[in-house]
Motif scaffolding. Structure first.
Motif, mmCIF file in Angstrom:
data_model
loop_
_atom_site.group_PDB
_atom_site.id
_atom_site.type_symbol
_atom_site.label_atom_id
_atom_site.label_comp_id
_atom_site.label_asym_id
_atom_site.label_seq_id
_atom_site.Cartn_x
_atom_site.Cartn_y
_atom_site.Cartn_z
ATOM 1 N N GLU A 111 69.632 -92.316 45.595
ATOM 2 C CA GLU A 111 70.996 -92.378 45.090
ATOM 3 C C GLU A 111 71.238 -91.155 44.213
ATOM 4 O OE1 GLU A 111 74.092 -95.323 42.715
ATOM 5 O OE2 GLU A 111 71.994 -95.935 42.938
ATOM 6 N N TYR A 146 72.742 -90.748 48.891
ATOM 7 C CA TYR A 146 73.968 -91.540 48.887
ATOM 8 C C TYR A 146 74.477 -91.679 47.462
ATOM 9 C CZ TYR A 146 71.236 -95.542 47.301
ATOM 10 O OH TYR A 146 70.426 -96.380 46.577
ATOM 11 N N ILE A 148 77.336 -94.101 45.176
ATOM 12 C CA ILE A 148 78.262 -95.232 45.106
ATOM 13 C C ILE A 148 79.298 -94.875 44.055
ATOM 14 C CG2 ILE A 148 78.526 -97.690 44.628
ATOM 15 C CD1 ILE A 148 75.527 -97.971 45.455
ATOM 16 N N ASP A 170 82.469 -99.712 50.461
ATOM 17 C CA ASP A 170 81.290 -100.499 50.111
ATOM 18 C C ASP A 170 81.515 -101.909 50.658
ATOM 19 O OD1 ASP A 170 79.344 -102.114 48.852
ATOM 20 O OD2 ASP A 170 79.380 -100.904 47.034
ATOM 21 N N GLN A 176 84.761 -99.997 45.531
ATOM 22 C CA GLN A 176 83.816 -98.899 45.574
ATOM 23 C C GLN A 176 83.731 -98.271 46.963
ATOM 24 O OE1 GLN A 176 80.754 -100.363 42.126
ATOM 25 N NE2 GLN A 176 80.116 -100.679 44.195
ATOM 26 N N THR A 177 83.288 -97.019 46.985
ATOM 27 C CA THR A 177 83.077 -96.253 48.204
ATOM 28 C C THR A 177 81.630 -95.774 48.210
ATOM 29 O OG1 THR A 177 85.362 -95.497 48.185
ATOM 30 C CG2 THR A 177 83.821 -94.197 49.469
ATOM 31 N N VAL A 178 81.033 -95.691 49.392
ATOM 32 C CA VAL A 178 79.679 -95.156 49.529
ATOM 33 C C VAL A 178 79.772 -93.847 50.294
ATOM 34 C CG1 VAL A 178 77.345 -95.554 50.419
ATOM 35 C CG2 VAL A 178 78.693 -97.485 49.534
#
Length: 188
Positions: A111, A146, A148, A170, A176-178
């Protein structure tokens, strides 16, 4: 064709610190974060606007706890990396940005996150930090980075797209967006 800063990053990858020029010509020092940077990291976080802190930490914080500061300034060298951007501020150096990745237990994905002081945003610093982070991740054999992010974080969406990350909602949290970058296929 790589930009001057991209070429400089490639040439400097074996060093522990390097300088980079921002779009406005300002030179910044980029180096790994150290355990003795806790006070500097606390000042950096507290100096961020409430909105920038919310976007970085996906929630509201005013100040970092001692445990959070320790985790941010003591990355595990076997699976994590963190780099700070510094400028001269009188006789001292002041943190104006930081990028990091934290490896997952699978050893193949990490991450990542980046945050820039409000007054230093939109000068190319996030791109420089992330390009270096991506390069280090590739050199370590990490297959995927990645991030988040808040779905309303347009700055991160733009940066991620510029760097070749793929974006999806997400599945566990619609707010949220990944962003995902396959390091085996992508070139930045």
């Amino acid at each position: 064709m790589p930009t001057h800063s991209e070429a400089a990053l490639r040439l400097q990858s074996g060093t522990t610190e390097f300088t980079a020029k921002l779009r406005d010509g300002t030179t910044v020092l980029i180096r790994p974060i150290h355990g003795d940077d806790e006070a500097m990291e606390r000042r950096f976080i507290e100096h961020l606007s409430p909105e920038t802190r919310r976007l970085r930490f996906l929630g509201e914080i005013n100040s970092a706890s001692p445990a959070l500061l320790k985790s941010l300034t003591h990355p595990d060298p076997t699976r994590d990396a963190a780099f700070v951007a510094l400028i001269a501020d009188g006789a001292e150096k002041r943190e104006i940005g930081v990028a990091r990745f934290c490896g997952n237990s699978d050893g193949t994905s990490s991450e990542c996150a980046v945050v820039i002081s409000d007054e230093w945003q939109k000068r190319g610093l996030a791109t420089i930090l992330m390009q270096h982070l991506i390069q280090v991740a590739r050199e370590r054999g990490i297959a995927r980075l990645y991030s988040i992010d808040s779905a309303d974080n347009q700055g991160m969406h733009d940066l991620a797209m510029h760097l070749g990350f793929q974006r999806k909602s997400d599945p566990n949290d619609a707010t949220q967006t990944v962003h995902t970058l396959d390091l085996r296929a992508a070139t930045v």
